[in-house]
Design an enzyme around this catalytic site. Sequence first.
Site, PDB file in Angstrom:
ATOM      1  N   ASP A  67      -7.059 -12.023   8.568  1.00 36.03           N
ATOM      2  CA  ASP A  67      -7.440 -10.696   8.154  1.00 36.03           C
ATOM      3  C   ASP A  67      -8.498 -10.906   7.059  1.00 36.03           C
ATOM      4  O   ASP A  67      -8.486 -11.943   6.405  1.00 36.03           O
ATOM      5  CB  ASP A  67      -6.189 -10.028   7.575  1.00 36.03           C
ATOM      6  CG  ASP A  67      -6.439  -8.595   7.235  1.00 36.03           C
ATOM      7  OD1 ASP A  67      -7.191  -7.955   7.976  1.00 36.03           O
ATOM      8  OD2 ASP A  67      -5.891  -8.123   6.232  1.00 36.03           O
ATOM      9  N   ASP A 109      -1.838  -9.978   4.929  1.00 35.67           N
ATOM     10  CA  ASP A 109      -1.104  -9.747   3.693  1.00 35.67           C
ATOM     11  C   ASP A 109       0.247  -9.071   3.943  1.00 35.67           C
ATOM     12  O   ASP A 109       1.018  -8.864   3.034  1.00 35.67           O
ATOM     13  CB  ASP A 109      -1.939  -8.957   2.684  1.00 35.67           C
ATOM     14  CG  ASP A 109      -2.423  -7.642   3.258  1.00 35.67           C
ATOM     15  OD1 ASP A 109      -1.868  -7.196   4.271  1.00 35.67           O
ATOM     16  OD2 ASP A 109      -3.363  -7.059   2.688  1.00 35.67           O
ATOM     17  N   ASP A 128      -0.495  -5.217   8.296  1.00 36.79           N
ATOM     18  CA  ASP A 128      -0.745  -5.939   9.537  1.00 36.79           C
ATOM     19  C   ASP A 128       0.512  -6.375  10.238  1.00 36.79           C
ATOM     20  O   ASP A 128       0.501  -7.338  10.981  1.00 36.79           O
ATOM     21  CB  ASP A 128      -1.643  -7.173   9.383  1.00 36.79           C
ATOM     22  CG  ASP A 128      -2.256  -7.334   8.057  1.00 36.79           C
ATOM     23  OD1 ASP A 128      -3.314  -6.757   7.862  1.00 36.79           O
ATOM     24  OD2 ASP A 128      -1.682  -8.059   7.230  1.00 36.79           O
TER      25      ASP A 128
END
Length: 648
Positions: free
Chosen positions: A332, A526, A530
């Site tokens: 990410d 994190d 997600d």
Amino acid sequence: MKLSNIQRFWISFVLAIPMLIQMLAMPFHWMMPGYNWIALITTTIIMAISALPYWKSAIAAFKKHSANMNTLVATGTAVAYFYSIFAMMTGRAVYFESAAFVTVFVLLGDAMEEKMHNNASSALGKLMGLQAKDAEVLRDGKFVKVPLDQVQVGDLIHVKPGEKVPVDGKILEGITSLDESMVTGESIPVMKKAGDTVIGSTINGNGTITFKATKVGTDTMLAQIVDLVKKAQTSHAPIQNLTDKISNIFVPVVMIVAIITFVVWYSFIGATFVQALLFAVSVIVIACPCALGLATPTALMVGTARSAKMGVLIKNGEVLQEVSDIDTVVFDKTGTITVGKPVVTDIVGDPTRVLTIAASLEESSEHPLAAAILDEAQAKEISPVKVDQFEAIEGKGVRANYNNQIAFVGSNRLLVDVNISQEMITRAKQLQKEAKTVVYVGLDKKIIGLVAIQDVPKTSSKEAITELKNRGLMTVMLTGDNERVAHAIADEVGIDKVIAEVMPNDKAQQIKKLQDKGRKVAFVGDGINDAPALSTADVGIAMGSGTDIAIDSGGIVLVQNDLRGVVRALDISKKTFNRIKLNLFWALIYNVVGIPIAAGLFAFVGFTLSPELAGLAMAFSSVSVVSSSLLLNNAKIAGEDTVQEPIK
Ligand SMILES: Nc1ncnc2c1ncn2[C@@H]1O[C@H](COP(=O)(O)OP(=O)(O)OP(=O)(O)O)[C@@H](O)[C@H]1O
Ligand SMILES: [Cu+]
Ligand SMILES: [Mg+2]
């Protein structure tokens, strides 16, 4: 009273000593007075307290028409024991020592595993023992010392230089550096100021701080880590199913080989009944696959504890096995590769007007970009005005009524049906190439300005990504941000492939796409928004944030917000899994080589194994597997900067 394996081992060992003496005295033709009776009594006790559980398990398996390792132990010891009783009654030579020593040796393996388990949990216990005993808490206007278990969430706590931080919390006042190595594995002290989180059991440097307790008791980070590691250590690795399968086929085969051995020696070669029986018992004993059973759990125990000390929490054996197959790592962008604290760097257009509108709209948004815009407005002393009909457009921006005109702040995806000057477009592209996220500010179908926001990569990101590429992995960045910005940041840290302008809900889909191409994907995020991507990936790696590590969707949790943890996770998992494979290989090879010897195939060169020697050899294989697992403590792991105290 239930005896531990260690106790059972020692009791059997002591009881077997007279038989050991007799065995050693044999070559000198010395016979212990009353030996048969001594052997009968001690062996009977050994059978009753030490071998009985194996017999029971074997019988239980037999009733279910299956066979396990205990079937071999039980058959071997029972044959030797009951034959010896029969022999004693009929005045023949006895073989109690075979039954006794085989039991002692099988127990040696089990006792070693138990010892290792105890040590591993006491190492975890030590981690818990790192806790402070008491805390200086504000009570009735004064700071007073209270025992740790009386500290409650919301309490204000005072920590002096050199003291331990008692619980997790957030600093209200003071600046200090904290030694967090016991929790994160990071040996360099970390600077902390008001607003930063502190972790219980870390050691305060030379500042004084006052903080507010946010987590106490079993909710603290340390308690959660201990819990997680405990669960991981007793978890199952899929490769263990292979072991079970092998055992299932192996045991019946061994029984058949033992019977053949007996028949061939007795009927065809013309050995005595006792000789033939002893060969058969040796086969059963040496084939005992207990080393096979120890191979996986012992390595898992050491590997997971070792990684926890480095701030890498691997949730279970399955994850550990999956990690060793990974060939692609997807990251990410925000908060994972970058610091996650975006700052406004440029404003195009009338700064006051642009910021006022942007801040007014962003006030209701929870996006990190909104925080950056609000910080900038505050710094410029611009106060937001009230807007109505606020609307957050996921992955695109925000929209609202501003002074009865439709205003929006967001990405170029909102640029439909609006006027934008050529100059603005050029400026936007330019800023994006500088790795800055451009947010367009529109009012009444016209773009009135741009806000450029920068979120710099963490200093460790480039190093971690280089390390991953050195290991032959493909690295991918996944982001909702603009293509140009994404590429600029990817180039900065050396990422191979960029998938940009992905809607938040499509991140999991993108991972699925990679998997469909045959890739084994780890996703690093994190863990806040997600979760779907983390659980879709073959391995989800969640970056720790603050004091919360109870992130359910990740198979691996990194305590430190640092991508080098990904490299460590990979290295430890690979090393542990390779060790498991090596252990299994040795355990198997050993049986393959041992069985023909025990069956008397080399008797013509005078090389045979009595049941007790077969037992010793079998115990040796268990011991070597356990030692091999312990060696994982010394394996070199990338980026390990502190000398670790090994977990025995
Ligand atoms: N509240 C907001 N204010 C301004 N722009 C926004 C807002 N929300 C989204 N955007 C725009 O939409 C884009 C995509 O947003 P999204 O939240 O999907 O990704 P991101 O946070 O930028 O990146 P990442 O996927 O790496 O976290 C942003 O880059 C931004 O341009
Ligand atoms: Cu065994
Ligand atoms: Mg985001």
